[in-house]
Design a protein around this motif. Structure first.
Motif, short mmCIF file in Angstrom:
data_model
loop_
_atom_site.label_atom_id
_atom_site.label_comp_id
_atom_site.label_asym_id
_atom_site.label_seq_id
_atom_site.Cartn_x
_atom_site.Cartn_y
_atom_site.Cartn_z
N THR A 226 1.13 -1.02 -0.10
CA THR A 226 -0.12 0.20 -0.07
C THR A 226 0.72 0.99 -0.11
O THR A 226 2.00 1.28 0.23
CB THR A 226 -1.25 -0.20 1.15
N GLU A 228 1.68 4.91 1.44
CA GLU A 228 0.75 5.65 2.04
C GLU A 228 1.78 7.08 2.26
O GLU A 228 3.10 7.39 2.99
CB GLU A 228 1.53 5.35 3.83
N LYS A 233 4.30 0.66 1.46
CA LYS A 233 4.11 0.12 2.50
C LYS A 233 3.71 -1.46 2.29
O LYS A 233 2.73 -1.74 2.28
CB LYS A 233 3.36 0.63 3.78
N TYR A 236 2.14 -6.61 6.13
CA TYR A 236 2.57 -7.07 7.22
C TYR A 236 3.91 -5.98 8.54
O TYR A 236 4.08 -6.56 9.32
CB TYR A 236 3.68 -8.51 7.31
N ASP A 237 3.29 -4.35 7.98
CA ASP A 237 5.05 -3.31 8.61
C ASP A 237 3.13 -2.89 9.02
O ASP A 237 3.89 -2.57 10.55
CB ASP A 237 5.07 -2.40 8.28
N ARG A 238 2.21 -3.36 8.77
CA ARG A 238 1.21 -2.70 10.06
C ARG A 238 0.73 -3.90 10.26
O ARG A 238 0.44 -3.03 12.07
CB ARG A 238 -0.04 -2.65 9.17
N TYR A 239 0.72 -5.10 10.67
CA TYR A 239 0.71 -6.43 11.17
C TYR A 239 1.49 -6.86 11.46
O TYR A 239 1.66 -8.16 10.14
CB TYR A 239 -0.77 -6.81 10.71
#
Length: 509
Positions: A226, A228, A233, A236-239
């Motif tokens: 995605t 940003e 990003k 799995y950087d977010r989760y």
């Protein structure tokens, strides 16, 4: 060095994927003849070709477009339409290579193309996620070394960064290649019935796990990156938990493809076992009915013989008082009639009612198809105290005779003047009973490929009949019956004679 590695590694991967594709397709499909023009002396052309040329052509034609796309590609854009288009193009290219270089107009080709693409995508994403995290870990390690003054020079830092990137890429591409190769090899090894003609419902069963794997990879390709604030990003950087969860899902998807193939082969095996039992039951029912009918006929013949002998005796006594010149012709006629009744017995007498019935039944069936067939069973004798059940002897001889009659029929069709025969004999060695069946055949024996059949059938010759799911199991039934009496079965050929040997203990285990 970074730029060189960024080209060399993808080139290696794509060529290796092309190699895996030709290996995978070639394990199931027959190669087409590929002609290559070579320079000969005096300018003449020589045409050569073969399986190796097909494999090389597939490998190059699969890898070349991908290599070119890497060399001329612009920065990546994360567009779901592009992801769908790339997947469709990859499937189309694999299918096109299969059609061009292999005799691929079979339903199994659809599964092969889908399974290959699924294995390639799953191996790619699994390696990228896991090895990508390894690269990020190495980068964090080098930053820590800079902060703690373990690395003090800019040159050393650059070398460490390059070494880390090269290590990451080596492990990443090596993981992709090995996971793809061993997955395809496992499918090839487990898919033993490569000549089996699958049906649409069976294709759907095989295709479902592969299609699910492709869709999972397509979904990841669409959502894993995605943007940003203009910066890409990963999901799995977010989760962070997805770093382990996503590879686990991908590997389970790949495992479902492998297990689906194995389950499909087990289904074929059990269907063949069921078909074998059905055939066996029909043989037994037919044998029992024929035995009852034969027993009724034989009883009638014995009764008629007894009555006729008495009648002939009375006629002979009554005619004896006349002059010799008056009844000479009558005496000759009565003598001939009496001799005929002496020979009015069953054709085969082995000491076993089941075997006698079976031999007579098979003989009359065989001579209708192959009139000149000779069946010799003078040396087929059974002891009175035999403990082997007549039912089991009937299974062994029934299947052996069916195979022998079919072999003689094929030989007669090919060579009308050929001698056709079936010889049966038995012998005892202590508590062992040995049966031998020899028959003429056309000298053409199809050996099963060791990697193409389940273990129980791969040691036997393949059937030449069209319906391979219901035929070609006679020798397996013979061996299975012999093993009930701690015995075994073997066969060999001598010229155009097929020799089947069955050994059993004359006792119930």
């Amino acid at each position: 060095m970074y730029k060189i590695a960024n080209v060399v590694f993808p080139v290696f991967l794509f060529l290796f994927q092309g190699y895996c594709l030709q290996y995978f397709l070639g394990s199931f499909l027959e190669s087409r003849t590929l002609l290559v023009r070579c320079a000969g002396r005096a300018g003449c052309g020589i045409f050569c070709g073969g399986r190796q040329w097909n494999g090389l052509a597939v490998m190059i034609l699969y890898g070349a477009p991908r290599i070119v796309s890497v060399l001329i590609s612009s920065p990546k854009t994360w567009n779901y339409r592009a992801a769908v288009g790339k997947l469709a193009l990859s499937l189309f290219m694999s299918a096109l290579l299969a059609v061009c270089f292999y005799q691929a107009f079979h339903l199994i080709t659809i599964f092969l193309v889908a399974a290959f693409q699924a294995a390639a995508d799953i191996s790619r994403y699994t390696a990228v996620i896991l090895m990508g995290e390894l690269g990020d870990g190495l980068l964090d390690l080098w930053n820590w070394c800079i902060q703690n003054r373990v690395i003090t020079s800019e040159r050393a830092f650059d070398l460490a960064i390059n070494a880390g990137l090269i290590t990451e890429w080596v492990l990443e591409y090596l993981s992709m290649a090995l996971l793809l190769y061993f997955s395809l090899r496992r499918i090839v090894g487990d898919f033993r019935e490569k000549e089996y003609g699958i049906h649409r419902t069976e294709l759907l069963f095989l295709l479902t796990p592969a299609a699910a794997g492709l869709l999972i990879c397509l979904l990841l390709r669409i959502i894993i990156i995605t943007m940003e604030d203009g910066v890409p990003k990963t999901l799995y950087d977010r989760y962070p938990v997805l770093i382990l969860l996503l590879p686990a899902i991908l590997l389970l998807s790949l495992l479902s493809i492998l297990q689906g193939v194995r389950l499909f082969q087990d289904m074929i095996y059990w269907n063949r076992e069921r078909s074998g039992r059905i055939i066996l039951e029909k043989q037994v029912e037919g044998l029992q009915e024929h035995m009852e009918e034969m027993e009724r006929i034989y009883s009638g013949i014995r009764s008629m013989k007894h009555d006729m002998r008495n009648t002939l005796f009375v006629i002979g006594r009554l005619s004896a008082g006349k002059r010799a010149e008056d009844n000479e012709e009558l005496q000759v006629y009565l003598s001939e009639l009496n001799r005929m009744f002496d020979t009015l017995e069953v054709r085969f007498k082995t000491g076993n009612t089941v075997v006698d019935t079976l031999l007579n039944m098979k003989y009359h069936e065989a001579v209708r198809e192959v009139p000149n067939l000779k069946i010799e069973a003078d040396n087929l004798l059974f002891p009175c105290d035999m403990e082997i059940r007549g039912y089991d002897i009937g299974v062994i001889l029934g299947n052996a005779l069916d195979n022998a009659i079919e072999a003689c029929r094929r030989l007669k069709e090919k060579e009308s003047e050929a001698e056709i025969f079936i010889r049966l004999r038995s012998m005892q060695r202590g508590d062992l009973l040995i049966l031998k069946v020899e028959n003429s055949y056309d000298g053409h024996l199809i050996r099963r490929c060791a990697s193409g059949m389940e273990r129980r059938l791969r040691e036997f010759p393949a059937t030449e009949k069209a319906d391979k799911s219901l035929h070609g199991i006679g020798l397996a039934n013979i061996k299975g019956t012999a093993e009930k009496y701690q015995g075994t079965m073997d066969f060999k050929t001598e010229g155009k004679v097929f020799i089947l040997s069955v050994m059993m203990k004359n006792q119930i285990k």
